[in-house]
Structures are given as C-alpha cells and as structure tokens.
Write a protein that holds these residues in place. Structure first.
Motif, PDB file in Angstrom:
ATOM      1  N   ARG A 619       0.827  -1.253  -0.298  1.00  0.00           N
ATOM      2  CA  ARG A 619       0.365  -0.055   0.390  1.00  0.00           C
ATOM      3  C   ARG A 619       1.206   1.327  -0.098  1.00  0.00           C
ATOM      4  O   ARG A 619       0.567   2.425  -0.670  1.00  0.00           O
ATOM      5  N   LYS A 620       1.927   1.374   1.324  1.00  0.00           N
ATOM      6  CA  LYS A 620       3.001   2.830   0.752  1.00  0.00           C
ATOM      7  C   LYS A 620       4.064   2.630  -0.500  1.00  0.00           C
ATOM      8  O   LYS A 620       4.009   3.696  -0.308  1.00  0.00           O
ATOM      9  N   VAL A 621       4.507   1.656  -0.917  1.00  0.00           N
ATOM     10  CA  VAL A 621       5.659   1.374  -1.021  1.00  0.00           C
ATOM     11  C   VAL A 621       5.083   0.291  -2.304  1.00  0.00           C
ATOM     12  O   VAL A 621       6.274  -0.295  -2.755  1.00  0.00           O
ATOM     13  N   PRO A 622       4.453   0.478  -3.210  1.00  0.00           N
ATOM     14  CA  PRO A 622       4.175  -0.554  -4.173  1.00  0.00           C
ATOM     15  C   PRO A 622       5.508  -0.255  -5.426  1.00  0.00           C
ATOM     16  O   PRO A 622       5.738  -1.872  -6.088  1.00  0.00           O
ATOM     17  N   HIS A 623       6.336   0.243  -5.622  1.00  0.00           N
ATOM     18  CA  HIS A 623       7.248   0.402  -6.542  1.00  0.00           C
ATOM     19  C   HIS A 623       8.430  -0.562  -6.297  1.00  0.00           C
ATOM     20  O   HIS A 623       9.508  -0.913  -7.230  1.00  0.00           O
ATOM     21  N   LEU A 624       8.444  -1.116  -4.448  1.00  0.00           N
ATOM     22  CA  LEU A 624       9.100  -1.824  -4.028  1.00  0.00           C
ATOM     23  C   LEU A 624       9.053  -3.487  -4.101  1.00  0.00           C
ATOM     24  O   LEU A 624       9.707  -4.421  -3.999  1.00  0.00           O
ATOM     25  N   ILE A 625       8.046  -3.498  -4.712  1.00  0.00           N
ATOM     26  CA  ILE A 625       7.007  -4.417  -5.153  1.00  0.00           C
ATOM     27  C   ILE A 625       7.644  -4.779  -6.759  1.00  0.00           C
ATOM     28  O   ILE A 625       6.601  -4.347  -7.320  1.00  0.00           O
ATOM     29  N   LYS A 630       7.356 -10.189  -5.962  1.00  0.00           N
ATOM     30  CA  LYS A 630       8.626 -10.477  -5.252  1.00  0.00           C
ATOM     31  C   LYS A 630       8.793  -8.691  -4.713  1.00  0.00           C
ATOM     32  O   LYS A 630       9.145  -7.423  -5.143  1.00  0.00           O
ATOM     33  N   ALA A 631       9.437  -9.111  -2.714  1.00  0.00           N
ATOM     34  CA  ALA A 631       9.122  -7.610  -2.520  1.00  0.00           C
ATOM     35  C   ALA A 631      10.499  -7.219  -2.603  1.00  0.00           C
ATOM     36  O   ALA A 631      11.729  -8.264  -2.091  1.00  0.00           O
ATOM     37  N   GLN A 632      11.185  -6.318  -2.477  1.00  0.00           N
ATOM     38  CA  GLN A 632      12.748  -5.635  -3.101  1.00  0.00           C
ATOM     39  C   GLN A 632      12.936  -5.600  -1.617  1.00  0.00           C
ATOM     40  O   GLN A 632      12.501  -4.185  -1.009  1.00  0.00           O
ATOM     41  N   ILE A 633      13.388  -6.536  -0.464  1.00  0.00           N
ATOM     42  CA  ILE A 633      13.998  -5.674   1.092  1.00  0.00           C
ATOM     43  C   ILE A 633      14.938  -6.801   1.602  1.00  0.00           C
ATOM     44  O   ILE A 633      15.085  -8.094   1.377  1.00  0.00           O
ATOM     45  N   ASP A 634      16.136  -5.695   2.465  1.00  0.00           N
ATOM     46  CA  ASP A 634      17.442  -6.050   2.517  1.00  0.00           C
ATOM     47  C   ASP A 634      16.681  -7.427   3.899  1.00  0.00           C
ATOM     48  O   ASP A 634      15.850  -6.971   4.436  1.00  0.00           O
ATOM     49  N   ARG A 667      15.066   1.228  -4.673  1.00  0.00           N
ATOM     50  CA  ARG A 667      14.512   0.255  -6.009  1.00  0.00           C
ATOM     51  C   ARG A 667      14.301  -0.759  -4.408  1.00  0.00           C
ATOM     52  O   ARG A 667      14.021  -1.950  -4.872  1.00  0.00           O
ATOM     53  N   LYS A 668      14.602  -0.956  -3.885  1.00  0.00           N
ATOM     54  CA  LYS A 668      14.873  -2.222  -2.504  1.00  0.00           C
ATOM     55  C   LYS A 668      15.300  -1.571  -1.545  1.00  0.00           C
ATOM     56  O   LYS A 668      15.927   0.198  -0.860  1.00  0.00           O
ATOM     57  N   TRP A 669      14.745  -2.321  -0.346  1.00  0.00           N
ATOM     58  CA  TRP A 669      14.571  -1.037   1.313  1.00  0.00           C
ATOM     59  C   TRP A 669      16.000  -1.750   2.059  1.00  0.00           C
ATOM     60  O   TRP A 669      16.063  -2.808   2.110  1.00  0.00           O
ATOM     61  N   GLU A 670      16.857  -0.582   1.701  1.00  0.00           N
ATOM     62  CA  GLU A 670      17.846  -1.410   1.918  1.00  0.00           C
ATOM     63  C   GLU A 670      18.289  -1.020   3.652  1.00  0.00           C
ATOM     64  O   GLU A 670      17.838   0.184   4.379  1.00  0.00           O
ATOM     65  N   GLN A 671      19.075  -1.350   4.157  1.00  0.00           N
ATOM     66  CA  GLN A 671      19.288  -0.590   5.870  1.00  0.00           C
ATOM     67  C   GLN A 671      20.309   1.096   5.669  1.00  0.00           C
ATOM     68  O   GLN A 671      19.532   1.253   6.639  1.00  0.00           O
TER      69      GLN A 671
END
Length: 854
Positions: A619-625, A630-634, A667-671
């Motif tokens: 809902r909040k950051v659909p561009h990370l899907i 696949k969710a782009q998350i560290d 493009r990805k939820w990085e640390q």
C-alpha cells in the motif's frame, strides 16, 4: 472409466422437478400472447433419477437404475413433484462476467399424491452382482419399502460397496438397520451438514475450519442423536461447496478435513447467484467416480474415498456454475462437462487440501491450527516467505480469511471477525430494526481496532455503511454525547447505516466507567433523551473500542486473581452498570496486533507481523514490489522488522518505521534507508533492532573463529587420523579451512531444523545442551551437508582417508555411516552451543507448527 464389467446400481426415492421461468416478449407484433411476458415450464429428473444420470456421466458406465422414458408423457400424479422458479443469474458471484445462466430463484414446494406414499419405481434390469450400490434416501418412503431395494443389498451373501446418501439422519429406518446388520463394512454414509444441524447437531458454520472440524468431532463422540452412527465405518459430511469431513471407524475413530483454503462454508454461494438443487447428489457422483475407478484397480477404499471427496467438491462447484444453462430448453441437464477436467476451470482438484483433525482435550480446544499441521517449516521461515513473496504464494494451502484489505490466518482473529461479520450481515438484512447492533473491540493502542472492524463492515456493504468516530475521552459533558447521537441519527435518516466508533468508551466520566450508564437506553431501545424529548436513533452499528482495557476479560475483571481485589472490582463494575452494558452487547473482538500477547499460546504473532508488513509494502511503497510479486527488501531489515521483541506502539510503530525510511526513490529497502537510532527509539528498542539488523554481518565476522573452534574439536576427537587432517589451524591447507568455514556457515541452517535461531548478544551468554533427539537431527544434517560439500569438491568414497586423492570412508549416506563415525559426529555437534556462546551468540527457541507445544 470404461470397465464394462463394473456394475453400478442407483436407486432411492423418486421425484420430478417442475421448473418455471418467465421471459420477456420476443416482439411487439404477432399474436396477442406473444406480446406479453412468456411463462415457460420444463420437467427434469430429481432425487434418485437425477443421481443416476450424474453417476452415469461421472463414471462413464451404463448405470442400472429406475427409469422414466418420457417424463412429459408418462408423469403419474402418484409421483412426487417439486416446483421451482428459475431466473437468470451471473455465472460467477463477482458479477464482472456478464454471462448469465438459469438457476433457482426460489423453491415453491412439493406436490404429492392425493393419498398414500409417493410412487416408487423398480430398478430396470437389476443385478444382484452389482459392485457399487448408490442409494438416494430422501425419507419419502424408499427406506421402509424393501420391495424396491437393490438385489445386491437385499442379499446377505453379497458385499457391494454401498454409497448411502441419507437426507434424514436417524437410525430407526428399516434400510439403515439392514445395512448396519449385513453391509456395514463397505457402507459409506453421506449426510449433508445442514441436514445434521436440522436434527439438533450443533456444528458451527462459517466461523473457521478448525472450529467446524472440532465441533463435528465432539458431536460425533457425544451427541445421542448421532449414536446410531457409532458402528459406521465410513461417514462423509459435505460442508457446502467448500469442504467435507471424512470420519472412519475401524476400532478407532479418525477424522480428516477436506477444505478450500480461500473459502469458508457457504462463501461460494452468494445470495445474488441463486440456488441449485442436487448439489449433494453431484458430490456423491464425483465420489462414486473415484471409488469406481480406484476399486476396479483394487485400491484401498479409504484412499479412493479421499480422492473422491476432492472429485465431489470440484464437480459440485461446476454443477452450480453451469446451472441450467443460458437456455433451459436447449441445455443438456445434467451436463457431461461437469466431470470433464479443463484448464479453465475456476477450481482444480489440487486446490482441495486435507488435514487430520486431532482429538484434543477441552483445555486445548481452541489452540489447534491447520497452519500448524500443514506446514513443515518453522514460523520465522513462513513469515519471511510471506513478506518476500506475498500471502497467497506463501500460504496457498492454509485457510486465509479476507475482509476488504484485512487478511488473517490466525484462528482466533478469523473466528472473531467472522462472528462479527455474521452479526452484521444478519442485522443489515433485517427490516424494521429499532435498536443498534452493539459490539465491543479491545486491543492495545495501535493494534488496529478501528481498521479491522471497518474492513469487515466495508466487505459487507461498502455503499451502505458509513463510518463515524467519537473519542469519549475528549467529551467533557453529556451534551457532547447527545450531539454525537444526533449525527448518528442524521446519517441514518439519509438511508445509510452508521458504523459508529465510540473510542475509549471505558474512560472515566463522573467516576470509573462513567459513560456506560448513558449508553444503556440507546443500546436497548434505540432512542436517546434530550431534555424532555426522546429521539429514535435508527438503524446503526455501535462499536465500543476499549481504551484502558486491552481484552474483554480484562474489561470484565476475569483476569484478577486476588479474591479481595476481584470482589472490589465487581462491586465497582456493578455500580457502573457494567453487567447491564455487557448484556446489551452482541459480540466482541480482541484484536491481537503485531506484538505477542501470551508467551505460551500466541506463537502466530510473527505471522501477523509478516502479513501486516507485506500489506504496508503493497500500500505504501508499491514500487518495491517487482512484477513477479517479490518484495525488494534487505534480509537484515526484514529480520529486524519481524524479530524485534516488541513494537512500542504496535502496528503504528511498524507503519512509522516504514514511513520514516527513505524509500521514495529506492529500488530496494536497504539498511541505509532506515531512520536514525533516535527515530527508531520512538518505536522499538533500537539496540535490539540493530542487533537483529546486523545479525548476518555479526555472524560473518565470527565465521573464522567458529571454523577454528570446529577444527580444534575435530583434532581432539580424531588424534588417531592422518597428520594432514589434525594439524593446527595455521598449518591447515586452504581447502580444508574452507571446508570448516562452510560448516560454520551452515550451523544456523542446521539449528533451524530443530527450531532454534541465533541471536547476537553482548557478552558470553549461558549455553544449553541439546536433547538426544535434537542431536540426532543435527548430526544427520551436519553429516549430509558435509557429504554434499565434498561431493561437489570431487571427493569420493575410499577405504582410506586421503587428502591428496580426495577419498574418504565417511563419504556415505547417514544410514550407512558406521556407529563409531556417528558418535564422533554427535560429539562435534554437542560443542556448538559452547562455541557459539563464546562468539556472543545465544540460541533462542522458535516455535514450530508441526509439533504441539502443550
């Protein structure tokens, strides 16, 4: 199936279904009657006549049964007739597809003979050697008239498989007594769940599959109305189009639940889709298809029944979807396509899941989860999968309840929300209701009390229900409450149903719980007083959201253990009109939220977190899907978000951390995207959060020291081996160092097999000892990992261990490993907790779903 020697007999009660429907005038010209509404009618087979046709289509065999060659010409007034009114309905409940088919709008009733029982028909060319006998007993005379029973069951020397579809579940009829005495071993009884309920068998409906299943098990074991089934070897109870329970009794009663994960009982049939008769008959035909096919190959009856239940559920779905076709007079009914598998079918047999129903004691009645039994992995891995790949991908074989944007797999939440949904549906459908529907919602601040109930209401009637919010802790006088009631009344007069949230209704006003007494009249009578005037509120849904109490039990004082404190609370509660308030409630929900509520029972909190986090990402950051979902998350961010012990403000904290992260152009939820330590401190223990975040980095830093410790243990246990293998670490070849490093890297994976996780801590924690069973699992996993590593490095089995030739006598599967080698592997594994503790890692137990922790 094309085995012409396999003989199936179908018989039972006889009924003809008279269908009536109206069509618009075809033209404005022509004869007078053609310019008016046209009334049509058709006669179709029912009861055993319909069942015989369905079985013939399902099995592909020439079924032996009663017959009426030309229903229109040969219909006797002595034959029972059922009349139904048809109408065009959308093929699918969503209404998106404009295609329509005829289904039943309403059943108009039966037309029976003037006197006596309805007429029965003899079986044409009955065969005493029938392999399967299928009976449709609608309690209309067949079960007491032995002259019409199939020869194969009248003979006590024959032992056919008997499929007995029983409409009236009582054990006093003559047919059942005969089957019980002579054919019970191979008799399969099929009773629709609603027929059981009509006889006083209390089985919950559309709450959760777990509750339905356990209610059934309890009723079978305890209800005297079902005592006649005690010797029944095979009992099948379909639950709508969505599931069935198969109960076997061969000295020990066992029950298996078959279910659709995405649906609950009754959800496939929307009110807007009409009705269909013959659904259970179609289920029985699908069941017969599997039994006939498998038993012609001499398969076990229980196995073929299980497959048949899947066939029956799929067939009944297709039967309903097809209805009577777009043109009743032209459509072939029943249609052969029902039993033909097609890639475009909305339901495939593989989607029907099954799970064994445990016989749990009363103390653990509410703590059985299908999720526990259907998963072979631990909760953390499931949670990671949910966030990474989405709920439907990760939990496609698990019951999921969805209400608008709310999804849950937690049985407690499913049952609570569905209970509230059922109350709302019933309330909305009632006319001339004068009092509000009153429910209560409890949970910690930020747990999502408002969101959950709002989504449930929106899923029922989004255009009709409108939300209002009032926070009673901000009200200063009674006039504020009267003003709120006026707003509710105004909305009701507009034709809407107000969904009214009274937040913090349990806050103080003129004393503890002071607002309760002012709600009693509105809740009971649907009116409120303003001076000398009394105003009706109208139809509304009141939702009382707790502010000081986090659970219903806490609100009622049920958690108070001290006797004196309990007495004091009850006196105050009674003075505040608490019992009167509770008596006016029709339901309540305890919202669990992302924090753990109970260390023993609440192990699904990490799943709730995962589902919430996935929802927030979508809902909040659909561009990370990504396009493939696949969710782009560290991995470190994911681990920290799911493993942190507590969020200070529940779901609000999870949402805040996401919103404070710099993700707009990422493009990805990085640390590096996470907020600062100071910002994190507002919502979590930042030290713990960062340790989970850096877990992989911390562990990577320790790989070398862990590898050295593993090698030293190896040297101690194998001093008799080739010197090449037992030299000090510094003298070890790089290949062997890499082998030890690889083993160190694999330790977390091995530990997850016994449901342990590694947590980085300050200092050296105390360490545990593994149980013998845990040691066996770890040792086998350690050995097989090393086996695969060495195989990839071109090692091979040899009678002598030789580093240069790469031969090793231990390069065999675990089962073939000599006991001496196994014992050394056990000793290697035993030291893991100690060497991990020295490296500042603690072993933390994580809950598994495939074992009961009672």
């Amino acid at each position: 199936m094309n085995d012409r020697n396999f003989k199936i007999v179908v018989s039972g009660d006889i009924c003809i279904n008279s269908l009536q429907w109206i069509t618009e005038p075809k033209s404005s010209k022509g004869l007078n009657w053609q310019t008016h509404l046209n009334m049509h009618s058709a006669l179709k087979p029912g009861e055993s006549l319909l069942l015989a046709k369905l079985v013939a289509l399902a099995t592909g065999t020439s079924v032996i049964s009663p017959q009426i060659e030309d229903i229109e010409s040969n219909l006797s007034k002595e034959i029972l007739r059922s009349t139904a009114e048809l109408e065009l309905f959308s093929v699918h409940g969503s209404g998106k597809n404009k295609d329509k088919v005829y289904r039943v709008k309403r059943f108009l009733g039966f037309t029976g003979p003037v006197s006596g029982m309805p007429k029965l028909l003899p079986i044409v060319d009955d065969n005493i050697n029938a392999d399967i006998v299928i009976i449709d007993d609608e309690n209309n005379g067949f079960n007491s008239n032995k002259d019409f029973w199939p020869l194969a069951i009248k003979s006590i020397e024959k032992s056919p498989i008997v499929l007995y579809k029983m409409n009236n579940p009582i054990g006093s009829n003559a047919l059942w007594k005969h089957l019980e005495k002579f054919h019970i071993d191979k008799t399969i009884v099929v009773i629709n769940s609603d027929d059981l309920r009509s006889k006083g068998v209390n089985i919950s409906k559309s709450i959760s599959w777990e509750k339905t299943a356990q209610d059934f098990v309890w009723q079978v074991n305890n209800n005297p109305n079902l005592a006649f089934l005690v010797d029944c070897h095979h009992l099948i109870v379909p639950f709508g189009l969505e599931g069935a329970i198969y109960c076997t009794n061969k000295g020990k009663t066992e029950s298996q639940l078959y279910f659709l994960p995405s649906e609950f009982e009754g959800e496939s049939l929307k009110e807007t889709q009409g009705k269909m008769y013959g659904l259970t008959s179609c289920f029985v035909a699908g069941l017969a298809r599997s039994i006939a096919l498998e038993n012609s190959n001499n398969e076990d009856l229980s196995i073929s029944i299980g497959e048949g239940i899947r066939e029956g559920i799929v067939a009944a779905h297709k039967y309903f979807i097809n209805g009577f076709g777009r043109d009743v007079e032209e459509y072939e009914f029943p249609n052969p396509s029902i039993f033909v598998r097609c890639k475009n079918d909305t339901l495939q047999k593989e989607l029907v899941q099954d799970v064994k129903i445990p016989n749990l004691s009363a103390n653990y009645y509410s703590h059985w989860y299908i999720l526990r039994d259907k998963s072979s992995t631990n909760l953390a891995e499931i949670a990671y999968d949910i966030v990474k790949n989405g709920v439907k991908s990760a939990l496609k074989f698990i019951p999921i309840a969805q209400f608008g944007n709310l999804q849950t797999v937690d049985r407690t939440e499913i049952e609570s929300y569905r209970g509230i949904k059922n109350l709302m549906c019933e309330y909305i459908s009632k006319k001339n209701t004068v009092r509000p529907l009153c429910i209560a919602v409890f949970g910690t601040p930020g747990s999502g009390k408002s969101f959950g109930v709002t989504e449930v209401a929106a899923s029922i009637a989004p255009g009709l229900i409108e939300k209002l919010n009032f926070n009673l802790s901000q009200f200063r006088t009674l006039l504020d409450l009267i003003s709120a009631f006026h707003r509710v009344r105004d909305l009701s007069l507009e034709g809407k149903i107000p969904l009214v949230f009274f937040d913090e209704f349990d806050s103080a006003f003129e004393g503890k719980l002071g607002w309760l007494k002012y709600f009693l009249a509105p809740m009971q009578d649907g009116t409120f007083r303003e001076g000398d005037s009394i105003h009706p509120i109208g139809k509304a849904i009141f939702v009382f959201a707790g502010g000081t109490s986090t659970t219903f039990r806490e609100f009622c004082g049920e958690d108070i253990k001290d006797e004196n404190d309990n007495k004091k609370f009850l006196l105050e509660f009674k003075a505040a009109k608490g019992p009167d308030f509770i008596s006016r409630l029709r339901g309540y929900v305890d919202i669990l939220g992302p924090n753990q509520t109970d260390p023993q029972w609440d192990q699904l909190f990490i799943i709730r977190r995962a589902m919430l986090l996935r929802s927030l990402l979508e809902r909040k950051v659909p561009h990370l899907i990504s396009d493939d979902g696949k969710a782009q998350i560290d991995n470190g961010v994911l681990r920290a978000m799911l493993k942190i012990p507590r969020y200070k403000h529940e779901s609000r904290s999870m949402e805040a951390i996401l919103e404070m992260s710099m993700l707009t152009n990422s493009r990805k939820w990085e640390q590096s995207d996470l907020p600062s330590r100071e910002q994190l401190r507002l919502h979590v223990d930042e030290e713990q959060f960062l340790r989970h975040l850096m877990h992989d980095a911390f562990f990577s830093e320790k790989i070398e020291s862990l590898a050295k410790a593993i090698h030293e243990r190896y040297r101690m246990l194998n001093s008799d081996l080739d010197p090449d293998f037992i030299v000090p670490w510094e003298e070890l070849s790089e290949d062997l160092k890499d082998s030890n490093r690889d083993e160190a890297k694999n330790i977390p994976n091995c530990l997850r097999k016994i449901n342990y996780d590694l947590v980085s801590v300050n200092g050296n924690p105390s360490f545990i000892e593994f149980t013998q069973k845990e040691l066996e699992i770890l040792a086998e996993n350690k050995h097989m990992h090393r086996y695969r590593y060495r195989k990839d490095d071109d090692w091979k089995y040899g009678r002598v261990k030789d580093h240069k030739k790469k031969t090793d006598p231990a390069l065999v599967h675990w089962e073939s490993l000599p006991e001496e080698k196994k014992n050394k592997t056990y000793e290697m594994v035993k030291v893991w907790p100690e060497i991990l503790a020295k490296a500042n890692f603690k072993l933390e137990r994580v809950k598994s779903l495939n074992t009961y922790d009672y």
